[in-house]
Scaffold this motif. Structure first.
Motif, PDB file in Angstrom:
ATOM      1  N   ILE A 150       2.331   3.651   7.223  1.00  0.00           N
ATOM      2  CA  ILE A 150       1.203   2.751   6.948  1.00  0.00           C
ATOM      3  C   ILE A 150       1.713   1.315   7.021  1.00  0.00           C
ATOM      4  N   VAL A 151       1.298   0.592   8.045  1.00  0.00           N
ATOM      5  CA  VAL A 151       1.705  -0.805   8.209  1.00  0.00           C
ATOM      6  C   VAL A 151       0.607  -1.681   7.615  1.00  0.00           C
ATOM      7  N   GLY A 152       0.855  -2.168   6.396  1.00  0.00           N
ATOM      8  CA  GLY A 152      -0.140  -2.934   5.665  1.00  0.00           C
ATOM      9  C   GLY A 152      -0.720  -2.088   4.556  1.00  0.00           C
ATOM     10  N   THR A 153      -0.259  -2.313   3.329  1.00  0.00           N
ATOM     11  CA  THR A 153      -0.703  -1.483   2.202  1.00  0.00           C
ATOM     12  C   THR A 153      -1.685  -2.234   1.299  1.00  0.00           C
ATOM     13  N   GLY A 154      -2.678  -2.843   1.949  1.00  0.00           N
ATOM     14  CA  GLY A 154      -3.800  -3.408   1.207  1.00  0.00           C
ATOM     15  C   GLY A 154      -4.783  -2.289   0.884  1.00  0.00           C
ATOM     16  N   ALA A 155      -6.019  -2.655   0.585  1.00  0.00           N
ATOM     17  CA  ALA A 155      -7.008  -1.675   0.137  1.00  0.00           C
ATOM     18  C   ALA A 155      -7.247  -0.578   1.171  1.00  0.00           C
ATOM     19  N   ILE A 156      -7.381  -0.953   2.444  1.00  0.00           N
ATOM     20  CA  ILE A 156      -7.670   0.041   3.481  1.00  0.00           C
ATOM     21  C   ILE A 156      -6.458   0.922   3.729  1.00  0.00           C
ATOM     22  N   GLY A 157      -5.280   0.327   3.805  1.00  0.00           N
ATOM     23  CA  GLY A 157      -4.069   1.114   3.993  1.00  0.00           C
ATOM     24  C   GLY A 157      -3.867   2.104   2.868  1.00  0.00           C
ATOM     25  N   LEU A 158      -4.128   1.688   1.635  1.00  0.00           N
ATOM     26  CA  LEU A 158      -3.954   2.569   0.490  1.00  0.00           C
ATOM     27  C   LEU A 158      -5.002   3.678   0.459  1.00  0.00           C
ATOM     28  N   GLN A 174       5.353  -5.265  -2.217  1.00  0.00           N
ATOM     29  CA  GLN A 174       5.214  -3.860  -2.539  1.00  0.00           C
ATOM     30  C   GLN A 174       4.168  -3.651  -3.634  1.00  0.00           C
ATOM     31  N   SER A 175       3.339  -2.635  -3.427  1.00  0.00           N
ATOM     32  CA  SER A 175       2.246  -2.340  -4.339  1.00  0.00           C
ATOM     33  C   SER A 175       2.617  -1.197  -5.279  1.00  0.00           C
ATOM     34  N   GLU A 176       2.318  -1.372  -6.554  1.00  0.00           N
ATOM     35  CA  GLU A 176       2.571  -0.305  -7.525  1.00  0.00           C
ATOM     36  C   GLU A 176       1.703   0.912  -7.229  1.00  0.00           C
ATOM     37  N   ARG A 177       0.465   0.663  -6.775  1.00  0.00           N
ATOM     38  CA  ARG A 177      -0.418   1.772  -6.425  1.00  0.00           C
ATOM     39  C   ARG A 177       0.169   2.575  -5.263  1.00  0.00           C
ATOM     40  N   ALA A 178       0.782   1.873  -4.320  1.00  0.00           N
ATOM     41  CA  ALA A 178       1.406   2.550  -3.186  1.00  0.00           C
ATOM     42  C   ALA A 178       2.516   3.475  -3.669  1.00  0.00           C
ATOM     43  N   LYS A 179       3.300   2.984  -4.595  1.00  0.00           N
ATOM     44  CA  LYS A 179       4.394   3.797  -5.125  1.00  0.00           C
ATOM     45  C   LYS A 179       3.860   5.013  -5.874  1.00  0.00           C
ATOM     46  N   GLU A 180       2.745   4.829  -6.602  1.00  0.00           N
ATOM     47  CA  GLU A 180       2.118   5.955  -7.304  1.00  0.00           C
ATOM     48  C   GLU A 180       1.665   7.032  -6.322  1.00  0.00           C
TER      49      GLU A 180
END
Length: 317
Positions: A150-158, A178-184
């Protein structure tokens, strides 16, 4: 104030009238155009004497912006605002808002649809079946267990990542922060080069800016697996189309799903990706569902009401 909607928002007249009624009740003049106009002089005429302009995703150039003497604010019913002349807005001190978040579900769902269609050869299967053919040469592969970058972990990427979790995919991510939600969600952040080299599927979800223009170029495409597919539902110029077409035709990567191009559709028939191998193309439709069109209209009008009341909401310029 005079408020002008320069183009249609792909919603019914009933919904538009309902959203605009509050502006009229507040004593403001509201004018809405139900056709897309691209001629600069015609746009100047439409925008004449406006205090607020409302647009969707069609270009609003500097000549038009500079011609509207009273213009103070532009509300954009779109996530990206690169189609609005930034310098002209800066010169005039004009604020610009977007409708971020309206198309998260729509874009994520089309991304998954493209991935599944390419992996299972859906378009080719349809064509062959209609010609009394069989599955010979069309047996595809499963999404289950694939590594997706996933290149770009904003709302749509997540949101795309959330759906991919249901397919038991391993998730790699690349983003400036880096997004904490992404890590979750189990996304492992890596360099772009590592993501490209390890992913079975690469899905682009970045905005267009100086850092992302040409991000996926010939050199970076060469890092991808021969069995990999690339999905671009972000912005057209993020990918070098000629380099991608060359890689597809040479068998250097297996396929691509492309919803966005260097310009807005209609796209000339000689575009390199129209004749490239195993390429699924759509006319910038990822954001456009019945639900998302209503959602973005609501967000845009809410932004306008907020700005009139002295509250700056979703300001991006």
């Amino acid at each position: 104030m005079k408020i002008v909607l320069l183009e249609p928002l792909a919603i019914s007249k009933e919904i538009l009238n309902s959203l605009a009624s509050k502006l009229k009740d507040m004593g403001h003049e509201f004018i809405a155009y139900d056709t897309v106009e691209k001629d600069t002089e015609a746009l100047k005429k439409r925008a004449e004497n406006a205090d607020i302009l409302m647009i969707a995703n069609n270009p609003l150039n500097g000549d038009v912006i500079r011609s509207v003497e009273n213009l103070k604010y532009i509300a954009v019913a779109f996530t990206g605002v690169d189609h609005v002349d930034k310098e002209a807005c800066k010169e005039r001190g004009i604020k610009v808002s977007n409708a971020q978040g309206y198309a998260t579900e729509a874009v994520a769902e089309l991304t998954i649809g493209m991935i599944l269609s390419l992996l299972r050869n859906v378009i080719k299967c349809d064509e062959v079946t209609r010609k009394e053919g069989t599955k010979v040469g069309l047996v595809g592969s499963e999404l289950n267990g694939k590594t997706v970058g996933i290149v770009g972990t904003g709302a749509i990427g997540l949101r795309t990542a959330e759906i991919l979790k249901a397919f038991n995919c391993k998730l790699l991510g690349y983003n400036r922060s880096q997004s904490e939600r992404a890590k979750e969600l189990g996304i492992e952040y890596v360099t772009l080069e590592e993501l490209l080299s390890k992913s079975d599927i690469v899905s682009l979800h970045v905005p267009l800016n100086d850092a992302t223009k040409g991000l996926i170029n010939k050199e970076r495409i060469s890092l991808m697996k021969k069995s990999a597919i690339l999905i671009n539902v972000a912005r057209g110029p993020v990918v070098d189309s000629e380099a991608l077409a060359e890689a597809l035709n040479n068998g250097d990567i297996a396929g691509a799903g492309i919803d966005v191009f260097e310009i807005e559709p209609p796209i000339k028939s000689n575009h390199p990706l129209f004749s490239s191998r195993n390429t699924l193309v759509t006319p910038h439709v990822a954001f456009a569902s019945e639900e998302s069109m209503i959602k973005r209209a609501n967000i845009e009008f809410d932004n306008v009401y907020s700005w009139i009341n002295g509250e700056e909401k979703n300001i991006v310029m």
